[in-house]
Design an enzyme around this catalytic site. Structure first.
Site, PDB file in Angstrom:
ATOM      1  CD  GLU A 158      26.967  87.774 -46.510  1.00 32.64           C
ATOM      2  OE1 GLU A 158      26.714  87.673 -47.568  1.00 32.64           O
ATOM      3  OE2 GLU A 158      26.810  88.334 -45.365  1.00 32.64           O
TER       4      GLU A 158
ATOM      5  CB  CYS B  36      32.656  90.898 -43.777  1.00 33.22           C
ATOM      6  SG  CYS B  36      32.855  91.435 -42.104  1.00 33.22           S
TER       7      CYS B  36
ATOM      8  CG  HIS C 210      28.228  88.805 -42.083  1.00 29.77           C
ATOM      9  ND1 HIS C 210      28.269  89.285 -43.355  1.00 29.77           N
ATOM     10  CD2 HIS C 210      29.339  89.790 -41.192  1.00 29.77           C
ATOM     11  CE1 HIS C 210      29.004  90.327 -43.450  1.00 29.77           C
ATOM     12  NE2 HIS C 210      29.618  90.586 -42.321  1.00 29.77           N
TER      13      HIS C 210
HETATM   14  N1  PCA Z   1      32.230  92.858 -39.757  1.00 31.16           N
HETATM   15  C1  PCA Z   1      32.298  93.941 -40.526  1.00 31.16           C
HETATM   16  C2  PCA Z   1      33.916  94.136 -40.582  1.00 31.16           C
HETATM   17  C3  PCA Z   1      34.397  93.422 -39.532  1.00 31.16           C
HETATM   18  C4  PCA Z   1      33.301  92.600 -38.962  1.00 31.16           C
HETATM   19  O1  PCA Z   1      33.580  91.521 -37.926  1.00 31.16           O
HETATM   20  C5  PCA Z   1      31.622  93.747 -41.832  1.00 31.16           C
HETATM   21  O2  PCA Z   1      30.776  93.050 -41.903  1.00 31.16           O
HETATM   22  O3  PCA Z   1      32.018  94.306 -42.841  1.00 31.16           O
END
Ligand code: PCA
Length: 204
Positions: free
Chosen positions: A80, A142, A165
């Site tokens: 990200e 996240c 992610h």
């Molecule tokens: N993904 C979520 C919250 C926890 C996770 O593993 C997100 O992308 O916000």
């Protein structure tokens, strides 16, 4: 030995498994050059996760903070670029669903990742793992934890921080029914590659 705090999240919403947990467990204790990885799991809870992150930071005293989250539906590994000062969206695991709230009332609007996200993507693609920079971590947990990690890192000055992610595993893809999956081994190897790039970057 320098230290990397590597965090994952517990399952949430209709994702019965969170593959970030297994990635974190697999890499916990691993040494990459002069860095040791400390793996920790976070709650999907807006209020608790910020406290938990602070506790883990206090305990580990990391030089680098890398947080992982599941992006169910994405088909690439996506470091990200930016965390925004907003919490909003689906209810967390405690039923709390903030609407258009700021994470820190007097905080900056956004923080940019200080991890080498371009180098991570290039290295992943070179090794055959589909990857891209993502320009939004959303407004759920996240983004929240990425913002918290970077707020701390900026205060410290010399701590690198950011967020990656990852897609679902095959197991979760089968359970869920409507999202793509990866082999768990590839997710672990992909994240390890991102950590290696960060260590190379930090060591100049
Ligand atoms: N993904 C979520 C919250 C926890 C996770 O593993 C997100 O992308 O916000």
């Amino acid at each position: 030995m320098k230290k990397i705090l590597l965090t994952g999240f517990e399952p949430f919403l209709n994702f019965k498994i969170n593959p970030t947990m297994e990635v974190v467990e697999a890499l916990d204790g691993k040494v990459i050059e002069d860095y040791e990885i400390f793996g920790r799991i976070m709650k999907v809870d807006f209020n608790e996760s910020a406290k938990q992150l602070k506790e883990y930071i206090h305990e580990v005293q990391p030089d680098i903070i890398i947080s992982l989250g599941l992006a169910g539906g994405r088909y690439k590994i996506t470091p990200e670029r930016i965390a925004i000062n907003i919490k909003d969206g689906e209810p967390d695991n405690n039923g709390f669903a903030p609407v258009d709230e700021k994470i820190h009332a007097d905080g900056e609007d956004a923080h940019l990742s200080s991890l080498p996200i371009r180098r991570m993507v290039e290295s992943l693609n070179k090794e055959g793992f589909p990857a891209d920079i993502s320009n939004t971590a959303g407004t759920y947990l996240c983004n929240n934890i990425m913002y918290e990690g970077l707020s701390y890192a900026k205060q410290q000055g010399d701590v690198l921080a950011g967020f990656i992610h990852i897609p679902a595993t095959f197991e979760l893809a089968i359970q869920h029914g409507k999202i793509p999956g990866w082999h768990m081994r590839d997710l672990i190897d992909g994240v390890e590659l991102c950590i290696k790039e960060t260590v190379n970057f930090a060591n100049g």
